[in-house]
Design a protein around this motif. Structure first.
Motif, PDB file in Angstrom:
ATOM      1  N   TRP A  14       9.627 -11.989  -5.268  1.00 50.68           N
ATOM      2  CA  TRP A  14       9.207 -11.215  -4.083  1.00 50.68           C
ATOM      3  C   TRP A  14       7.683 -11.156  -4.069  1.00 50.68           C
ATOM      4  O   TRP A  14       7.038 -11.481  -3.057  1.00 50.68           O
ATOM      5  CB  TRP A  14       9.801  -9.802  -4.155  1.00 50.68           C
ATOM      6  CG  TRP A  14       9.018  -8.736  -3.448  1.00 50.68           C
ATOM      7  CD1 TRP A  14       8.890  -8.566  -2.091  1.00 50.68           C
ATOM      8  CD2 TRP A  14       8.241  -7.677  -4.065  1.00 50.68           C
ATOM      9  NE1 TRP A  14       8.092  -7.470  -1.835  1.00 50.68           N
ATOM     10  CE2 TRP A  14       7.683  -6.906  -3.015  1.00 50.68           C
ATOM     11  CE3 TRP A  14       7.984  -7.307  -5.372  1.00 50.68           C
ATOM     12  CZ2 TRP A  14       6.872  -5.790  -3.267  1.00 50.68           C
ATOM     13  CZ3 TRP A  14       7.181  -6.199  -5.614  1.00 50.68           C
ATOM     14  CH2 TRP A  14       6.637  -5.456  -4.571  1.00 50.68           C
ATOM     15  N   ALA A  44      11.303   0.683  -9.570  1.00 53.87           N
ATOM     16  CA  ALA A  44      10.499   1.342  -8.528  1.00 53.87           C
ATOM     17  C   ALA A  44       9.065   1.528  -9.014  1.00 53.87           C
ATOM     18  O   ALA A  44       8.096   1.320  -8.261  1.00 53.87           O
ATOM     19  CB  ALA A  44      11.115   2.692  -8.152  1.00 53.87           C
ATOM     20  N   THR A 103       7.414  -2.064  -8.935  1.00 50.62           N
ATOM     21  CA  THR A 103       7.030  -2.559  -7.601  1.00 50.62           C
ATOM     22  C   THR A 103       5.841  -1.766  -7.072  1.00 50.62           C
ATOM     23  O   THR A 103       4.931  -2.336  -6.480  1.00 50.62           O
ATOM     24  CB  THR A 103       8.202  -2.504  -6.598  1.00 50.62           C
ATOM     25  OG1 THR A 103       8.766  -1.195  -6.606  1.00 50.62           O
ATOM     26  CG2 THR A 103       9.288  -3.490  -6.954  1.00 50.62           C
ATOM     27  N   SER A 104       5.818  -0.461  -7.312  1.00 51.94           N
ATOM     28  CA  SER A 104       4.681   0.356  -6.864  1.00 51.94           C
ATOM     29  C   SER A 104       3.393  -0.084  -7.563  1.00 51.94           C
ATOM     30  O   SER A 104       2.339  -0.165  -6.927  1.00 51.94           O
ATOM     31  CB  SER A 104       4.929   1.833  -7.151  1.00 51.94           C
ATOM     32  OG  SER A 104       5.979   2.301  -6.337  1.00 51.94           O
ATOM     33  N   VAL A 162       2.176  -3.422  -6.095  1.00 49.55           N
ATOM     34  CA  VAL A 162       1.546  -3.247  -4.781  1.00 49.55           C
ATOM     35  C   VAL A 162       0.177  -2.577  -4.943  1.00 49.55           C
ATOM     36  O   VAL A 162      -0.811  -3.015  -4.348  1.00 49.55           O
ATOM     37  CB  VAL A 162       2.457  -2.411  -3.855  1.00 49.55           C
ATOM     38  CG1 VAL A 162       1.723  -2.013  -2.590  1.00 49.55           C
ATOM     39  CG2 VAL A 162       3.722  -3.179  -3.502  1.00 49.55           C
ATOM     40  N   TRP A 172       8.457  -0.021   6.841  1.00 51.27           N
ATOM     41  CA  TRP A 172       8.356  -1.287   6.098  1.00 51.27           C
ATOM     42  C   TRP A 172       8.781  -2.430   7.022  1.00 51.27           C
ATOM     43  O   TRP A 172       8.066  -3.422   7.180  1.00 51.27           O
ATOM     44  CB  TRP A 172       9.259  -1.227   4.853  1.00 51.27           C
ATOM     45  CG  TRP A 172       9.778  -2.553   4.364  1.00 51.27           C
ATOM     46  CD1 TRP A 172       9.055  -3.527   3.742  1.00 51.27           C
ATOM     47  CD2 TRP A 172      11.124  -3.044   4.468  1.00 51.27           C
ATOM     48  NE1 TRP A 172       9.883  -4.591   3.447  1.00 51.27           N
ATOM     49  CE2 TRP A 172      11.142  -4.324   3.874  1.00 51.27           C
ATOM     50  CE3 TRP A 172      12.309  -2.522   4.996  1.00 51.27           C
ATOM     51  CZ2 TRP A 172      12.312  -5.092   3.795  1.00 51.27           C
ATOM     52  CZ3 TRP A 172      13.472  -3.276   4.915  1.00 51.27           C
ATOM     53  CH2 TRP A 172      13.473  -4.548   4.325  1.00 51.27           C
ATOM     54  N   ASP A 214       5.291  -3.370   1.993  1.00 49.35           N
ATOM     55  CA  ASP A 214       5.835  -3.363   0.626  1.00 49.35           C
ATOM     56  C   ASP A 214       5.613  -2.005  -0.048  1.00 49.35           C
ATOM     57  O   ASP A 214       6.492  -1.502  -0.760  1.00 49.35           O
ATOM     58  CB  ASP A 214       5.174  -4.467  -0.211  1.00 49.35           C
ATOM     59  CG  ASP A 214       5.656  -5.863   0.190  1.00 49.35           C
ATOM     60  OD1 ASP A 214       6.722  -5.964   0.808  1.00 49.35           O
ATOM     61  OD2 ASP A 214       4.950  -6.843  -0.126  1.00 49.35           O
ATOM     62  N   ALA A 215       4.439  -1.426   0.184  1.00 48.26           N
ATOM     63  CA  ALA A 215       4.125  -0.126  -0.424  1.00 48.26           C
ATOM     64  C   ALA A 215       5.082   0.954   0.090  1.00 48.26           C
ATOM     65  O   ALA A 215       5.537   1.811  -0.680  1.00 48.26           O
ATOM     66  CB  ALA A 215       2.680   0.263  -0.116  1.00 48.26           C
ATOM     67  N   LEU A 257       8.144   0.533   1.265  1.00 48.65           N
ATOM     68  CA  LEU A 257       9.499   0.333   0.732  1.00 48.65           C
ATOM     69  C   LEU A 257       9.583   0.827  -0.716  1.00 48.65           C
ATOM     70  O   LEU A 257      10.553   1.491  -1.097  1.00 48.65           O
ATOM     71  CB  LEU A 257       9.895  -1.148   0.823  1.00 48.65           C
ATOM     72  CG  LEU A 257      11.340  -1.456   0.407  1.00 48.65           C
ATOM     73  CD1 LEU A 257      12.331  -0.713   1.297  1.00 48.65           C
ATOM     74  CD2 LEU A 257      11.618  -2.952   0.450  1.00 48.65           C
ATOM     75  N   ALA A 258       8.556   0.514  -1.496  1.00 49.68           N
ATOM     76  CA  ALA A 258       8.533   0.990  -2.886  1.00 49.68           C
ATOM     77  C   ALA A 258       8.529   2.529  -2.910  1.00 49.68           C
ATOM     78  O   ALA A 258       9.209   3.145  -3.728  1.00 49.68           O
ATOM     79  CB  ALA A 258       7.313   0.438  -3.614  1.00 49.68           C
ATOM     80  N   ALA A 259       7.783   3.128  -1.982  1.00 46.01           N
ATOM     81  CA  ALA A 259       7.721   4.596  -1.911  1.00 46.01           C
ATOM     82  C   ALA A 259       9.079   5.179  -1.527  1.00 46.01           C
ATOM     83  O   ALA A 259       9.478   6.238  -2.037  1.00 46.01           O
ATOM     84  CB  ALA A 259       6.652   5.021  -0.907  1.00 46.01           C
TER      85      ALA A 259
END
Lengths: 366, 366
Positions: free
Chosen positions: A118, A177, A180-181, A184, B118, B152-153, B155-157
């Protein structure tokens, strides 16, 4: 087979760290991870299936199979699968226990690989990088829209996989989670750094971005594998720290390679990092060297009426100022730290040896 | 206050469905959701914070606040917050019970809003849509890279927020993963449809794409809200079905509006859908009408040596063939189905009335 070989090596006399060990370990991981990866991609909508199949190196742009093309190496899945052995309680039958742990960890290991991809798909769009693993990047073949969508599809698939885990599922989801955070956030910090003069960027800022961009997934693979393999918190923490240092070592090593190797092992054109004005460690280290070459370098980058020198002259200046040597030193120190943290984790000897070999492989091929 | 007003209305005599009811319900939801949304955005890296703050309408491109600019409407959060009342066990004190349920559901409601954004951020890049809610889209202001990263940020949140939920957290995570996968799959199917001649696309195919693209998030909001509010499976299923029909009704209604309203309520330029060659329902319905106007329309789109007619002529042909009326009929039927499923859910009267009002509002403003 490989695990049996390694289980006979004691922690004090680990298997040789160079030679064919790491590639075989990776083949072993690929053999496990790829079928799950193919199954996941097989559930996608037909167009996405084709785009992702191309991305993973299984097919040509038109969807026909790629006989003879080297498959993508599931390095992060390998780290997770082998880290699973950290949870093995006994040293007797360690190979069998490690095998068993790896099977339980498989969905998590593939999820890490999906998260990595991703990130890679979106990164290539953001950077305008037209090459990925030596082939045309997805955006360059199918367009930006499909690259964004394929990335999103793989992240969603990673979550679906993690939701199949039972006992340690919630912890794995939390780790994903968090990862990924961080990816980003690190990406955002990196883009922000590009707008600053390299002379104003410190080695510490570089390391912070490298940790978020490169260590995050290695930490996730190692800690996630150990966690799903049933390792206790102390071991998970030690492996997280090891992954932290390994990621910075890798990033530093790649920056060196981008400037001084004829062709990059990552399949990127040489000098990419410098041209983009990204935070390249040799450049940053050279600018902070405080010697005459560093001042010449700073002057030549610092604007003024003259044109900046051509790239090969810049690279020579960086080397002359000591940037290459300093970056090498940092990378070597970070690898030593990573291996020390690994030693401290108190792993079963088979797992310990395997991970040591994979750490070294990561540095040269990650 | 609004909830008290609504709690006095019985299920057989619901509150009026037009007028100021729905906007007030939305204000109420915004007041709850926005602080959480701002808190989430506040945890992001500074550059991402600025990009997301702009996207949500809180700031100008330079980060200064937008006094006087209408804030974004958290419609999906409102649906989730009000659907939470579906889990209220008693009818006495229904308003209070609904309030309590809404508080427990808040992280989930905001997560749905984050997932929506997102999707919106990435959609605008993919479509080259330069407008979002009547303002320049993020990619048009900050570039493609930041739009991808901001999406992306968020969705991660969303995942981080869902991980804060206790009892129904795993089910909510499952629903979120299912929803993001459907959104991606629907998007992929929609892009694939664009490469086909509109005459070859059936109304059923259109509905399938509309369900994945537009119903998925409404279903997620309604089912997720009910689930987190403690509703039983029968209620969750009924609300999922209601969301399914509502999404198709909304998509059909928006397609009509894209062709026949002077300016689109969604802030998109009129005719966007048709120009992109996307699956516009009035066009598809017109092409399947089997009358002389349908044949003229098919001929004018079907190539041949002549140039295609200008857009206003095409729109007139679509209307003449009955495409507008047919799309209206489909939208109205889908809304009726949505309201029927809602009636069948056996909700407390306050929740029932509120959701009816929000369904109608969604159709005209979603």
């Amino acid at each position: 087979m490989m695990s049996q070989d390694l289980s006979t090596a004691s922690a004090t006399a680990p298997a040789p760290l160079s030679g064919p060990v790491a590639p075989s370990l990776l083949d072993h991981a690929n053999e496990r991870a790829e079928p799950v990866l193919r199954e996941v991609v097989g559930t996608l909508q037909p167009e996405l299936r084709r785009v992702c199949g191309y991305h993973f190196g299984w097919t040509q742009p038109d969807g026909s199979p790629t006989h003879g093309v080297t498959p993508g190496v599931c390095l992060r899945a390998a780290l997770a699968l082998h880290a699973a052995g950290a949870g093995a309680r006994t040293t007797a039958g360690a190979a069998e226990a490690a095998e068993e742990a790896a099977a339980a960890v498989l969905p998590g290991a593939v999820a890490v690989e999906l998260i990595h991809n991703w990130s890679a798909l979106h990164d290539d769009v953001m950077d305008g990088d037209a090459l990925r693993r030596g082939r045309a990047a997805v955006w360059a073949v199918y367009g930006t829209g499909w690259a964004i969508l394929a990335g999103d599809a793989l992240l969603a698939a990673a979550h679906r996989l993690l939701l199949t885990l039972d006992e340690h599922g919630p912890a794995a989801l939390r780790l994903a989670a968090h990862t990924t955070s961080r990816l980003v956030g690190g990406r955002s910090a990196e883009l922000a750094l590009r707008h600053r003069a390299p002379a104003g960027v410190s080695v510490e800022e570089y390391a912070a971005v490298a940790a978020a961009r490169s260590s995050a997934l290695l930490e996730c693979a190692l800690a996630g594998g150990a966690l799903l393999g049933g390792a206790d918190e102390r071991v998970v923490t030690a492996l997280t720290r090891a992954g932290h240092h390994l990621g910075i070592a890798w990033r530093a090593s790649r920056d060196i390679e981008d400037l001084w190797s004829g062709t990059s092992l990552t399949g990127k054109p040489v000098m990419n990092g410098l041209r983009e004005g990204g935070p390249s460690l040799p450049l940053i280290a050279a600018l902070h060297a405080g010697n005459p070459a560093a001042r010449t370098l700073a002057d030549s980058l610092g604007g003024g009426p003259a044109c900046p020198p051509p790239p090969d002259e810049l690279v020579a200046l960086i080397e002359h100022a000591g940037g290459r040597a300093a970056a090498h030193e940092i990378s070597a120190w970070q690898l030593t730290e990573a291996l020390t943290r690994l030693d401290e984790a108190g792993l079963p000897s088979a797992t310990h040896s395997t991970l040591r070999a994979l750490f070294r492989y990561t540095l040269s091929h990650g």
